[in-house]
Design a protein around this motif. Structure first.
Motif, PDB file in Angstrom:
ATOM      1  N   TYR A  56       0.849  -1.200   0.000  1.00  0.00           N
ATOM      2  CA  TYR A  56       0.000   0.000   0.000  1.00  0.00           C
ATOM      3  C   TYR A  56       0.880   1.244   0.000  1.00  0.00           C
ATOM      4  O   TYR A  56       1.566   1.528   0.986  1.00  0.00           O
ATOM      5  N   THR A  57       0.861   1.968  -1.094  1.00  0.00           N
ATOM      6  CA  THR A  57       1.743   3.131  -1.225  1.00  0.00           C
ATOM      7  C   THR A  57       1.293   4.286  -0.335  1.00  0.00           C
ATOM      8  O   THR A  57       2.026   5.238  -0.140  1.00  0.00           O
ATOM      9  N   THR A  58       0.057   4.182   0.188  1.00  0.00           N
ATOM     10  CA  THR A  58      -0.415   5.259   1.063  1.00  0.00           C
ATOM     11  C   THR A  58       0.185   5.155   2.467  1.00  0.00           C
ATOM     12  O   THR A  58       0.052   6.059   3.269  1.00  0.00           O
ATOM     13  N   ARG A  59       0.822   4.028   2.759  1.00  0.00           N
ATOM     14  CA  ARG A  59       1.389   3.844   4.102  1.00  0.00           C
ATOM     15  C   ARG A  59       2.866   4.236   4.102  1.00  0.00           C
ATOM     16  O   ARG A  59       3.591   3.898   3.171  1.00  0.00           O
ATOM     17  N   PRO A  60       3.328   4.917   5.158  1.00  0.00           N
ATOM     18  CA  PRO A  60       4.742   5.316   5.177  1.00  0.00           C
ATOM     19  C   PRO A  60       5.658   4.087   5.233  1.00  0.00           C
ATOM     20  O   PRO A  60       5.346   3.103   5.900  1.00  0.00           O
ATOM     21  N   MET A  61       6.779   4.175   4.496  1.00  0.00           N
ATOM     22  CA  MET A  61       7.728   3.060   4.448  1.00  0.00           C
ATOM     23  C   MET A  61       8.585   3.003   5.713  1.00  0.00           C
ATOM     24  O   MET A  61       8.975   1.926   6.148  1.00  0.00           O
ATOM     25  N   ASP A  62       8.876   4.201   6.265  1.00  0.00           N
ATOM     26  CA  ASP A  62       9.790   4.240   7.412  1.00  0.00           C
ATOM     27  C   ASP A  62       9.013   4.244   8.726  1.00  0.00           C
ATOM     28  O   ASP A  62       7.823   4.538   8.751  1.00  0.00           O
ATOM     29  N   THR A  63       9.747   3.962   9.768  1.00  0.00           N
ATOM     30  CA  THR A  63       9.154   4.057  11.109  1.00  0.00           C
ATOM     31  C   THR A  63       8.785   5.510  11.394  1.00  0.00           C
ATOM     32  O   THR A  63       9.570   6.418  11.152  1.00  0.00           O
ATOM     33  N   GLN A  64       7.569   5.703  11.870  1.00  0.00           N
ATOM     34  CA  GLN A  64       7.103   7.037  12.226  1.00  0.00           C
ATOM     35  C   GLN A  64       6.992   7.121  13.749  1.00  0.00           C
ATOM     36  O   GLN A  64       6.671   6.129  14.405  1.00  0.00           O
ATOM     37  N   SER A  65       7.247   8.315  14.274  1.00  0.00           N
ATOM     38  CA  SER A  65       7.205   8.473  15.733  1.00  0.00           C
ATOM     39  C   SER A  65       6.264   9.585  16.137  1.00  0.00           C
ATOM     40  O   SER A  65       6.066  10.549  15.395  1.00  0.00           O
ATOM     41  N   LYS A  66       5.681   9.410  17.305  1.00  0.00           N
ATOM     42  CA  LYS A  66       4.966  10.531  17.898  1.00  0.00           C
ATOM     43  C   LYS A  66       5.324  10.631  19.379  1.00  0.00           C
ATOM     44  O   LYS A  66       5.676   9.637  20.019  1.00  0.00           O
ATOM     45  N   HIS A  67       5.251  11.870  19.861  1.00  0.00           N
ATOM     46  CA  HIS A  67       5.633  12.133  21.246  1.00  0.00           C
ATOM     47  C   HIS A  67       4.468  12.814  21.926  1.00  0.00           C
ATOM     48  O   HIS A  67       3.742  13.570  21.303  1.00  0.00           O
ATOM     49  N   SER A  68       4.340  12.525  23.193  1.00  0.00           N
ATOM     50  CA  SER A  68       3.236  13.138  23.915  1.00  0.00           C
ATOM     51  C   SER A  68       3.721  13.578  25.289  1.00  0.00           C
ATOM     52  O   SER A  68       4.514  12.883  25.934  1.00  0.00           O
ATOM     53  N   ALA A  69       3.286  14.755  25.690  1.00  0.00           N
ATOM     54  CA  ALA A  69       3.572  15.229  27.053  1.00  0.00           C
ATOM     55  C   ALA A  69       2.269  15.782  27.597  1.00  0.00           C
ATOM     56  O   ALA A  69       1.589  16.543  26.910  1.00  0.00           O
ATOM     57  N   SER A  70       1.904  15.349  28.789  1.00  0.00           N
ATOM     58  CA  SER A  70       0.661  15.876  29.341  1.00  0.00           C
ATOM     59  C   SER A  70       0.806  16.120  30.826  1.00  0.00           C
ATOM     60  O   SER A  70       1.626  15.489  31.507  1.00  0.00           O
ATOM     61  N   THR A  71       0.035  17.064  31.298  1.00  0.00           N
ATOM     62  CA  THR A  71       0.067  17.375  32.724  1.00  0.00           C
ATOM     63  C   THR A  71      -1.356  17.588  33.214  1.00  0.00           C
ATOM     64  O   THR A  71      -2.221  18.037  32.460  1.00  0.00           O
ATOM     65  N   LEU A  72      -1.589  17.186  34.454  1.00  0.00           N
ATOM     66  CA  LEU A  72      -2.931  17.275  35.006  1.00  0.00           C
ATOM     67  C   LEU A  72      -2.826  17.785  36.446  1.00  0.00           C
ATOM     68  O   LEU A  72      -2.050  17.263  37.238  1.00  0.00           O
ATOM     69  N   GLY A  73      -3.578  18.820  36.752  1.00  0.00           N
ATOM     70  CA  GLY A  73      -3.615  19.327  38.132  1.00  0.00           C
ATOM     71  C   GLY A  73      -5.017  19.116  38.671  1.00  0.00           C
ATOM     72  O   GLY A  73      -5.992  19.318  37.954  1.00  0.00           O
ATOM     73  N   SER A  74      -5.129  18.675  39.924  1.00  0.00           N
ATOM     74  CA  SER A  74      -6.481  18.486  40.444  1.00  0.00           C
ATOM     75  C   SER A  74      -6.566  18.879  41.914  1.00  0.00           C
ATOM     76  O   SER A  74      -5.565  18.901  42.635  1.00  0.00           O
TER      77      SER A  74
END
Lengths: 297, 391
Positions: free
Chosen positions: B181-199
């Motif tokens: 499927y040419t619509t899918r990236p050939m290389d490894t893709q990364s995502k990063h997430s940072a979250s904070t929660l105050g309660s």
């Protein structure tokens, strides 16, 4: 605690009972080690023995909230509930049948007075040498509430804690029937004068059945008025129900301090559930449905 | 209330304050606690799919958790989860003239296994509670690692608790069959997430607890879905989304214990907003009813709705200048209702849990009101059962 303490618990196993019972005993021992006036090495004794000196104490949050509680009780009782009044007991000998010298009472009264204390958690001290704090009317009842709370957190839902007659209920019997708590007859302490069904909350009693003095043919109870230094001619016995045992204990003590007629009236004004027995043996209670009178009455 | 009654109220408050100083609301575990859960998640088949398979995901999950006391002030929680999924997933949408859009599905050949492991160490020191969590998750095409910490502090009277938490994660996606499927990236893709929660939570009185919380989260990197496709003027292309997303949440939770009924009402509301222009509202209502024989029955309802992201369309008839395209139903305007029923029975040192949830979504449920509903919106049933043991 100076009196027998009993736990009535429904547990899922012997191991569970042994675990929660030993935790409860450990916590009650801890309270005693902090607040007992009988133990020379308690924190309370340390504070009392340094009354009038330069030593200052930083109080734990628990100690501090107990003092705040005593402060509230003092305020709502017009100064009758006073945890500095214990020192008066030293001048009264209930066994000898004679009042102490008036001068002795008056000089001891100098050492009584909650308002003489500056409430400061980090710089606490008793200002006059000989002054004493006495948590006798608070800690035993608080211990009952505390043990109930600890047991609930350990998953016990059905049980009753009896700290020398001050009672706090975890919850009714497993079939939801109430605990039947007997109130002693002031004249015949081994007999019940009434029975109170309890599902929750605390029940505390105050009365003159254990210690009293007869002066000029009148019976005075061991509870001492912090304003006059004299024992009160109070009700013979008061039992109060409140959501917390410590509150029940304080209300019962204040009712005793207010005397026969005033005490009864005050209980009605406060609007809590109670049973009183006056010196003529007349039993009053509110609400009536609360109490089952024993058959001999 | 007259002044004397007020006196009783003053005493009661002062008495509650003494208890509050002692009874620790944050406590470490005193016993080993072991839990097992099995969940079956089954999406309803699509009624009118085009191509592929109408059968959507069927997921079976086995969870194991263990909480071990380490000392009077520390405990360790470990959890392990194995998830097996099979079924088809939505590929792209088609639309012919003024007809309703159609969903083209993948074949039902998708089979994957996911494994999650996490561990949390918690240390409690009088008023303070410290926790650190590390977790890893792995699928055939996906690896994720995260790390978080949490700090809570109770006020002196233990009536309120402040807490702050932060989480960081890194995900690597390596799409399968990228050579086909040419619509899918050939290389490894990364995502990063940072979250904070105050309660902040506060015991308002002996029956009521209120919690307020605010959260901020940032995701960056490859945020598209490599398996989804879009028909555009240029032909069939891969799902393409912006490479960053900032979201904010504000939530409130109310717990009210109803003494005469021996029951508790849980009422939660959450508002979410992000810079993809999705706003959502979630309302959860649950009734925890204690019954005889140590049985607890918990009926619940959850209402959810969201607006669509600014680049979403159910079918694109025009090119977009920013080149962001997605027909993913999760970015569309929709609403959902979840009806749940849970039963917990306690025995001496163990308990049994059985629950069922029925989720149904549409373009005009709760606050949603869309002209053209996404054809891939799901309905699902989740059935769970499990055991918890203390020793």
């Amino acid at each position: 605690m100076g009196s027998p303490c009993l736990l009535y618990l429904y547990c899922s196993s012997k191991e569970q009972f042994e675990r929660v019972a030993s935790q409860s005993v450990a916590r009650v021992n801890e309270l005693e080690a902090h607040y007992s006036r009988y133990l020379a090495d308690s924190l309370l004794s340390d504070i009392n023995s340094h009354a009038g000196t330069d030593k200052r104490f930083t109080l734990t949050d628990e100690f501090w909230t107990l003092l705040q509680y005593a402060n509230t009780a003092h305020a709502i009782s017009d100064g009758l509930f006073d945890i500095t009044s214990g020192v008066l007991r030293k001048v009264w000998d209930f066994n000898n049948g004679q009042p102490p010298a008036i001068a002795k009472i008056n000089s001891t009264l100098e050492l009584v007075g909650w308002s003489k204390i500056v409430l400061d958690q980090n710089y606490f001290h008793l200002p006059l040498a000989g002054m004493e704090l006495d948590f006798g009317g608070i800690v035993k009842e608080y211990a009952a509430d505390l043990v109930v709370e600890m047991l609930r957190q350990s998953g016990i839902n059905h049980g009753l804690v009896d700290m020398g007659g001050d009672i706090a209920v975890i919850g009714p019997h497993p079939d939801n029937s109430p605990w039947q708590v007997a109130i002693s007859d002031p004249d015949f302490p081994e007999q019940a004068i009434a029975t109170i069904p309890l599902m929750a909350g605390g029940l505390a009693s105050s009365g003159d059945y254990q210690r009293f003095i007869v002066l000029n043919d009148e019976r005075y109870c061991h509870i001492l008025n912090p304003k006059t230094g004299w024992p009160v001619k109070g009700l013979a016995a008061v039992s109060v129900w409140a959501p917390q045992c410590v509150v029940a204990g304080t209300v019962a003590t204040i009712a005793m301090l207010k005397g026969d007629v005033e005490g009864e009236k005050w209980l009605q004004d406060v609007g809590c559930n109670y049973v009183t027995v006056n010196r003529s043996g007349i039993v009053n209670c509110y609400p009536n449905a609360l109490v089952r009178m024993s058959s001999h009455l | 209330m007259n002044s004397r009654n007020n006196a009783l109220a003053l005493l009661s408050v002062a008495a509650s304050n003494i208890l509050a100083t002692h009874v620790h609301s944050a406590q470490v575990a005193e016993q080993f606690q072991f839990g097992v859960r099995h969940h079956n998640y089954q999406e309803d088949p699509l009624t009118e799919p085009l191509g592929g398979s109408p059968e959507r995901y069927d997921i079976n999950v086995n969870q194991f958790s263990l909480i071990a006391p380490l000392s009077d002030t520390a405990d360790l929680s470990v959890s392990y989860q194995k998830e097996k999924m099979s079924g088809a997933s939505p590929w792209y949408t088609l639309k012919f003239g003024d007809e309703e859009p159609l969903q083209v599905m993948s074949g039902a050949s998708i089979e994957d296994t996911r494994t999650d492991v996490s561990a949390t160490l918690r240390v409690i020191d009088d008023f303070n509670s410290y926790g650190i969590t590390a977790a890893v998750s792995e699928e055939d095409d996906y690896k994720s690692a995260s790390f978080g910490f949490k700090y809570s502090r109770e006020t002196e009277k233990r009536l309120s608790t402040w807490s702050i938490a932060a989480d960081f994660s890194n995900d690597d996606i390596n799409p399968v069959d990228a050579d086909i499927y040419t619509t899918r990236p050939m290389d490894t893709q990364s995502k990063h997430s940072a979250s904070t929660l105050g309660s902040y939570s506060r015991i308002l009185n002996k029956n009521t607890l209120l919690q307020l919380s605010v959260g901020l989260s940032k995701k960056s990197g490859y945020l598209s879905d490599p398996y989804k496709m879009v028909i555009t003027q240029q032909g069939l292309i891969g799902d393409a989304r912006p490479d960053s997303k900032i979201s904010k949440t504000i939530a409130t939770q109310l717990r009210y214990f109803v003494d005469p009924m021996d029951a508790a009402l849980h009422l939660d509301y959450r508002f979410y907003t992000d810079d993809w222009s999705i706003d959502s509202h979630t309302v959860d209502i649950a009734w925890y009813q204690n019954l005889l024989f140590d049985v607890q029955l918990i009926p619940s309802i959850r209402l959810y709705s969201q607006s669509q992201s600014y680049f979403y369309d159910v079918f694109y008839t025009q090119e977009r200048a920013d080149n962001y395209y997605s027909t993913d139903y999760r970015l569309s305007e929709y609403g959902a209702v979840t009806l749940g029923l849970k039963l917990i029975k306690k025995f001496d040192s163990w308990s049994m849990t059985l629950s069922a949830d029925k989720y149904s979504s549409s373009g005009d449920t709760f606050l949603a009101n869309t002209d053209v509903e996404n054809p891939a919106l799901i309905d699902f049933t989740l059935v769970s059962f499990g055991f918890d043991l203390q020793f």
